[in-house]
Write a protein that holds these residues in place. Structure first.
Motif, PDB file in Angstrom:
ATOM      1  N   ALA A  51       0.847  -1.111  -0.040  1.00 48.97           N
ATOM      2  CA  ALA A  51      -0.050  -0.099  -0.029  1.00 48.97           C
ATOM      3  C   ALA A  51       0.871   1.236  -0.177  1.00 48.97           C
ATOM      4  O   ALA A  51       0.367   2.281  -0.715  1.00 48.97           O
ATOM      5  N   PHE A  52       1.995   1.283   0.737  1.00 50.70           N
ATOM      6  CA  PHE A  52       2.908   2.462   0.940  1.00 50.70           C
ATOM      7  C   PHE A  52       3.607   2.628  -0.390  1.00 50.70           C
ATOM      8  O   PHE A  52       3.697   3.681  -0.855  1.00 50.70           O
ATOM      9  N   TRP A  53       4.123   1.546  -1.103  1.00 55.00           N
ATOM     10  CA  TRP A  53       4.805   1.519  -2.339  1.00 55.00           C
ATOM     11  C   TRP A  53       3.813   2.174  -3.371  1.00 55.00           C
ATOM     12  O   TRP A  53       4.279   2.969  -4.365  1.00 55.00           O
ATOM     13  N   ARG A  54       2.521   1.850  -3.549  1.00 54.28           N
ATOM     14  CA  ARG A  54       1.658   2.264  -4.346  1.00 54.28           C
ATOM     15  C   ARG A  54       1.203   3.576  -4.256  1.00 54.28           C
ATOM     16  O   ARG A  54       1.162   4.392  -5.366  1.00 54.28           O
ATOM     17  N   GLU A  55       1.447   4.246  -3.033  1.00 56.35           N
ATOM     18  CA  GLU A  55       1.235   5.771  -3.018  1.00 56.35           C
ATOM     19  C   GLU A  55       2.369   6.653  -3.153  1.00 56.35           C
ATOM     20  O   GLU A  55       2.378   7.687  -3.972  1.00 56.35           O
ATOM     21  N   PHE A  56       3.471   6.117  -2.794  1.00 57.55           N
ATOM     22  CA  PHE A  56       4.637   6.923  -2.738  1.00 57.55           C
ATOM     23  C   PHE A  56       5.888   6.395  -3.416  1.00 57.55           C
ATOM     24  O   PHE A  56       7.166   7.029  -3.409  1.00 57.55           O
ATOM     25  N   GLY A  57       5.923   5.075  -4.001  1.00 62.03           N
ATOM     26  CA  GLY A  57       6.948   4.753  -4.648  1.00 62.03           C
ATOM     27  C   GLY A  57       7.614   5.525  -5.863  1.00 62.03           C
ATOM     28  O   GLY A  57       8.710   5.771  -6.096  1.00 62.03           O
ATOM     29  N   ALA A  58       6.701   6.173  -6.629  1.00 61.58           N
ATOM     30  CA  ALA A  58       7.092   7.140  -7.559  1.00 61.58           C
ATOM     31  C   ALA A  58       7.962   8.511  -7.022  1.00 61.58           C
ATOM     32  O   ALA A  58       9.190   8.549  -7.685  1.00 61.58           O
ATOM     33  N   VAL A  59       7.667   8.765  -6.038  1.00 67.50           N
ATOM     34  CA  VAL A  59       8.499  10.111  -5.546  1.00 67.50           C
ATOM     35  C   VAL A  59       9.720   9.486  -4.837  1.00 67.50           C
ATOM     36  O   VAL A  59      10.786   9.971  -4.899  1.00 67.50           O
ATOM     37  N   LEU A  60       9.450   8.377  -4.146  1.00 65.94           N
ATOM     38  CA  LEU A  60      10.878   7.639  -3.489  1.00 65.94           C
ATOM     39  C   LEU A  60      11.826   7.361  -4.544  1.00 65.94           C
ATOM     40  O   LEU A  60      13.269   7.706  -4.123  1.00 65.94           O
TER      41      LEU A  60
ATOM     42  N   GLU B 160       8.842  -8.903 -27.892  1.00 59.81           N
ATOM     43  CA  GLU B 160       8.685 -10.400 -28.600  1.00 59.81           C
ATOM     44  C   GLU B 160       9.646 -11.318 -28.070  1.00 59.81           C
ATOM     45  O   GLU B 160       9.199 -12.554 -27.827  1.00 59.81           O
ATOM     46  N   ALA B 161      11.156 -10.843 -28.498  1.00 53.98           N
ATOM     47  CA  ALA B 161      11.959 -12.062 -28.328  1.00 53.98           C
ATOM     48  C   ALA B 161      12.166 -12.279 -26.905  1.00 53.98           C
ATOM     49  O   ALA B 161      12.391 -13.478 -26.588  1.00 53.98           O
ATOM     50  N   PHE B 162      11.987 -11.407 -25.889  1.00 57.64           N
ATOM     51  CA  PHE B 162      12.071 -11.672 -24.672  1.00 57.64           C
ATOM     52  C   PHE B 162      11.099 -12.531 -24.092  1.00 57.64           C
ATOM     53  O   PHE B 162      11.120 -13.437 -23.246  1.00 57.64           O
ATOM     54  N   ARG B 163       9.820 -12.448 -24.665  1.00 60.54           N
ATOM     55  CA  ARG B 163       8.758 -13.201 -24.366  1.00 60.54           C
ATOM     56  C   ARG B 163       8.661 -14.265 -24.641  1.00 60.54           C
ATOM     57  O   ARG B 163       8.655 -15.502 -24.383  1.00 60.54           O
ATOM     58  N   ALA B 164       9.226 -14.614 -25.947  1.00 59.72           N
ATOM     59  CA  ALA B 164       9.444 -15.974 -26.693  1.00 59.72           C
ATOM     60  C   ALA B 164      10.380 -16.883 -25.958  1.00 59.72           C
ATOM     61  O   ALA B 164      10.299 -18.244 -25.733  1.00 59.72           O
ATOM     62  N   ARG B 165      11.466 -16.128 -25.232  1.00 60.77           N
ATOM     63  CA  ARG B 165      12.667 -16.967 -24.735  1.00 60.77           C
ATOM     64  C   ARG B 165      12.501 -16.711 -23.026  1.00 60.77           C
ATOM     65  O   ARG B 165      13.529 -17.516 -22.372  1.00 60.77           O
ATOM     66  N   GLY B 166      11.150 -16.297 -22.685  1.00 65.15           N
ATOM     67  CA  GLY B 166      10.937 -16.436 -21.112  1.00 65.15           C
ATOM     68  C   GLY B 166      12.050 -15.453 -20.533  1.00 65.15           C
ATOM     69  O   GLY B 166      12.404 -15.894 -19.195  1.00 65.15           O
ATOM     70  N   VAL B 167      12.568 -14.404 -20.910  1.00 64.69           N
ATOM     71  CA  VAL B 167      13.309 -13.573 -20.076  1.00 64.69           C
ATOM     72  C   VAL B 167      12.701 -12.497 -19.376  1.00 64.69           C
ATOM     73  O   VAL B 167      12.054 -11.712 -20.197  1.00 64.69           O
ATOM     74  N   GLU B 168      12.958 -12.408 -18.331  1.00 64.32           N
ATOM     75  CA  GLU B 168      12.137 -11.454 -17.176  1.00 64.32           C
ATOM     76  C   GLU B 168      12.509 -10.001 -17.676  1.00 64.32           C
ATOM     77  O   GLU B 168      13.858  -9.701 -18.110  1.00 64.32           O
ATOM     78  N   VAL B 169      11.656  -9.072 -17.798  1.00 65.98           N
ATOM     79  CA  VAL B 169      11.760  -7.818 -17.815  1.00 65.98           C
ATOM     80  C   VAL B 169      11.135  -6.943 -17.205  1.00 65.98           C
ATOM     81  O   VAL B 169       9.862  -7.201 -16.922  1.00 65.98           O
ATOM     82  N   LEU B 170      11.670  -6.078 -16.660  1.00 67.93           N
ATOM     83  CA  LEU B 170      10.933  -4.879 -15.683  1.00 67.93           C
ATOM     84  C   LEU B 170      10.029  -3.858 -16.388  1.00 67.93           C
ATOM     85  O   LEU B 170      10.641  -3.685 -17.467  1.00 67.93           O
ATOM     86  N   LEU B 171       8.979  -3.612 -15.909  1.00 71.47           N
ATOM     87  CA  LEU B 171       8.042  -2.893 -16.561  1.00 71.47           C
ATOM     88  C   LEU B 171       7.740  -1.526 -15.803  1.00 71.47           C
ATOM     89  O   LEU B 171       7.120  -1.529 -14.850  1.00 71.47           O
ATOM     90  N   LEU B 172       8.498  -0.422 -16.243  1.00 67.43           N
ATOM     91  CA  LEU B 172       8.799   0.829 -15.540  1.00 67.43           C
ATOM     92  C   LEU B 172       7.794   1.914 -16.096  1.00 67.43           C
ATOM     93  O   LEU B 172       8.019   2.313 -17.164  1.00 67.43           O
ATOM     94  N   THR B 173       6.728   2.276 -15.552  1.00 69.35           N
ATOM     95  CA  THR B 173       5.677   3.192 -16.019  1.00 69.35           C
ATOM     96  C   THR B 173       5.738   4.447 -15.239  1.00 69.35           C
ATOM     97  O   THR B 173       4.681   5.293 -15.662  1.00 69.35           O
ATOM     98  N   ASP B 174       6.339   4.684 -14.324  1.00 70.53           N
ATOM     99  CA  ASP B 174       6.208   6.264 -13.691  1.00 70.53           C
ATOM    100  C   ASP B 174       7.289   6.947 -14.404  1.00 70.53           C
ATOM    101  O   ASP B 174       8.483   6.682 -15.109  1.00 70.53           O
ATOM    102  N   PRO B 175       7.133   8.274 -14.884  1.00 74.01           N
ATOM    103  CA  PRO B 175       7.823   9.265 -15.502  1.00 74.01           C
ATOM    104  C   PRO B 175       9.330   9.210 -15.025  1.00 74.01           C
ATOM    105  O   PRO B 175      10.320   9.441 -15.785  1.00 74.01           O
ATOM    106  N   VAL B 176       9.568   9.056 -13.612  1.00 73.56           N
ATOM    107  CA  VAL B 176      10.920   9.277 -12.869  1.00 73.56           C
ATOM    108  C   VAL B 176      11.593   7.983 -13.523  1.00 73.56           C
ATOM    109  O   VAL B 176      12.905   8.056 -13.226  1.00 73.56           O
ATOM    110  N   ASP B 177      11.118   6.738 -13.824  1.00 71.25           N
ATOM    111  CA  ASP B 177      11.923   5.742 -14.264  1.00 71.25           C
ATOM    112  C   ASP B 177      12.757   6.132 -15.490  1.00 71.25           C
ATOM    113  O   ASP B 177      13.838   5.451 -15.538  1.00 71.25           O
TER     114      ASP B 177
END
Length: 634
Positions: free
Chosen positions: A377-386, A450-467
């Motif tokens: 709950a904390f990270w959902r609210e403040f992760g982007a600013v942290l 596509e290639a990462f999904r096909a080969r099962g390679v994990e990818v971080l999905l970063l959706t905050d502008p600060v990322d």
């Protein structure tokens, strides 16, 4: 001894006028200053009585009194503390006339702006004179504990003050303000009003150790005089042990300092002892305020010195990425300016900030380990600013990475830490892959994945502008480079595979002519055209060069007013896609390539659209698509 009149020097008169008219933006603070001085006098008496057994004083009822007389328009602040001798009044109250005044004024005149002027004023401790903001005349009557005679000091603030000895002064100090008329310029409130005095004391002096009593006016016609009313709670929650304070009391204090109607998510206590002592009571809110990312957001902690409120929003006590933290810091000794509103930047402030920052981050780490639901709950609210601290505070970067978590392709429901990602990396994988974008859905549907999904390679999905910013600043974790799947060249399974390398070389030869021709035709839009190793389904995609800014980062800088040149990107083609195969065959067979130019333009536009961008000329792109669709129907 007769009354003596002393004359302020010309420079001192100028400084006094500056104090009266310029320093304080809020005139209510005059009462805070006088109450604070009275509290200090009581502290000193108690300490002297403990040190000196021969000091014959009564310390059973140390207190501060405020007495109002609306008819005479006077306000008196009285204490039964240590008091002052005749010489001390001349030295302490007369500080404003010290010889350094001329040099001080010279520096003040040379200050380039108002902030510089206030900084200089901050070197001069003359809070007592703030009473002249609301009074035409001030009178002080005092007697030092253990002495027989007292002293009266008086001034109208116009250039002179008087001193005389008095025989009937009680122990302690009484300061009487002869208030300006209620309708005088800048006199916004009537300081003989009971409710106004209660409001000021509650706001600024509620946690003073000693009782602050409002003395009632005597009753008329033989009526009984009511008992004095104590205005302050004297409840410094941060100075009491944890067992003495309930959660409800902590929550009420949080609501008072934060103006939030909800209970806090976490309460953090800290007590520093040693050569520099202070207590802190901090709160992590349960929800982010709506203006957390705006310039007007008011951040900072309430700062007290010896339980006297000095500043409501002291920004210096925590770094900007912890601006959501609310609470109180109570220090025993700090360098303050004359109005107690602007702290001088000394080592104590830096020491407090370092300690509080580490304490907040360690508390979040404990929350993460012991209460995952609360942490989520904390990270959902403040992760982007942290995450702003990952590039803004290198000293605490490791601590921030330890508490940070990110969405990834490993799980739709649970976030992951970088440590967990590294532990799951495939054999031979040397990089931590990530992708930035507006939403998880858009990232998962991106052709770059596509290639990462096909080969099962994990990818971080970063959706905050600060990322877009921190990944470049951090660079690596435990020796593993952070690498964008949308930048540079990606080879997931070719190195070391002779068969795959041979196939890649064969493709390069087969498509060399087309790639060179496309690069010429799209020269205004792309810096290169090459075959892709990251595509398995889509015909094409656009990627940034390894060290170029991404389009999102370019837009972010432009939004902040910075001029950033547009960077050309790289068009990658999927050699196994039927459209690309047909395009290559048509290129080799046809001498007239006019129609192929439009196809190249469409292919590039489709690649831009696939990553959430838009073609350079949307209207032309739509026209070309419509024409191709029409042809396909015949």
């Amino acid at each position: 001894m007769p009354t003596e009149t002393f004359e302020f020097q010309v420079e001192a008169r100028q400084l006094l006028q500056l104090m009266i008219h310029s320093v304080y933006s809020n005139k209510d603070v005059f009462l805070r200053e006088l109450v604070s001085n009275a509290s200090d006098a009581l502290d000193k008496l108690r300490l002297d009585a403990l040190r000196d057994d021969s000091l014959d004083v009564d310390t059973s009822d140390l207190h501060i009194e405020i007495e109002l007389d609306p008819d005479a328009r006077t306000l008196t602040v009285r204490d039964n503390g240590i008091g002052m001798s005749y010489d001390e009044v001349g030295n302490l109250i007369g500080t404003i006339a010290n010889s350094g005044t001329a040099a001080f004024l010279k520096e003040l005149k040379e200050a380039q702006d108002a902030a510089g002027a206030e900084g200089l004023i901050g070197q001069f401790g003359v809070g007592f004179y703030s009473g002249f903001m609301v009074a035409d005349e001030m009178t002080l009557v005092t007697r030092r504990a253990g002495e027989a005679a007292g002293t009266r000091w008086s001034s109208r603030g116009e250039g002179t003050y008087t001193l005389e000895r008095v025989d009937d002064a009680p122990q302690g100090t009484a300061v009487t303000l002869h208030l300006k008329p209620a309708d005088a310029e800048n006199q916004l409130h009537d300081y003989t009003s009971t409710w106004k005095i209660k409001e000021i004391v509650k706001r600024y002096s509620d946690f003073i150790t000693w009782p602050i009593r409002l003395v009632p006016q005597p009753g008329g016609d033989g009526e009984d005089t009511p008992e004095p009313e104590t205005l302050n709670s004297m409840k410094a929650l941060w100075a009491r042990s944890r067992d003495e304070v309930s959660d409800d009391e902590y929550h009420e204090l949080y609501k008072h300092v934060s103006h939030d109607w909800r209970d806090p998510l976490e309460t953090i206590r800290l007590q520093a002892e040693g050569t520099f002592e202070y207590q802190a009571l901090l709160f992590l809110p349960a929800h982010a305020p709506h203006d957390l990312f705006t310039r007007d957001f008011r951040r900072g902690l309430q700062l007290y010195v010896k339980r006297v409120l000095i500043m409501d929003d002291c920004e210096a006590l925590l770094p900007p990425y912890l601006r959501f933290v609310k609470g109180v810091v109570d220090a025993q000794d700090l360098s303050l300016n004359v109005s107690r509103e602007i702290l001088q930047q000394d080592r104590h402030i830096r020491m407090i900030q370092r300690r509080l920052t580490k304490k907040v981050l360690s508390s979040v780490k404990e929350m993460k380990a012991n209460d995952p639901d609360k942490y989520t709950a904390f990270w959902r609210e403040f992760g982007a600013v942290l995450k702003e601290g990952l590039f803004g505070d290198p000293d605490n970067r490791d601590a921030l990475l330890a508490v940070a978590s990110f969405a990834s392709t490993h799980s739709e429901d649970e976030a992951t830490t970088l440590q967990q990602y590294v532990e799951r990396m495939k054999d031979g994988q040397n990089d931590i892959y990530y992708m930035t974008g507006e939403s998880r859905q858009s990232l998962e549907n991106s052709p770059h994945m596509e290639a990462f999904r096909a080969r099962g390679v994990e990818v971080l999905l970063l959706t905050d502008p600060v990322d877009e910013v921190w990944v470049d600043a951090v660079g690596e974790f435990e020796g593993k480079a952070l690498r964008s799947v949308a930048k540079g060249e990606i080879d997931l399974d070719v190195q070391g595979d002779e068969k795959a390398e041979a196939e890649r070389e064969k493709q390069s030869e087969a498509y060399a002519g087309l790639l060179g021709w496309l690069k010429e035709q799209l020269a205004e839009d792309v810096k290169d055209v090459r075959l892709s190793t990251r595509l398995t389904v889509s015909p094409a995609c656009v990627v940034s060069d390894a060290h170029d800014l991404t389009p999102a980062l370019e837009n972010m800088y432009r939004a902040m007013g910075q001029e950033v040149p547009t960077t050309k990107r790289i068009l990658e083609l999927n050699a196994a896609h039927p459209l690309v195969e047909s395009l290559n065959q048509a290129y080799q067979e046809r001498e007239d390539r006019t129609e192929l130019v439009e196809t190249a333009e469409l292919l590039h536009g489709l690649a831009v659209l696939a990553e959430g961008g838009q073609p350079k000329e949307p209207a032309r792109f739509v026209k070309l698509v419509a024409e191709r669709l029409e042809r396909g129907l015949h």
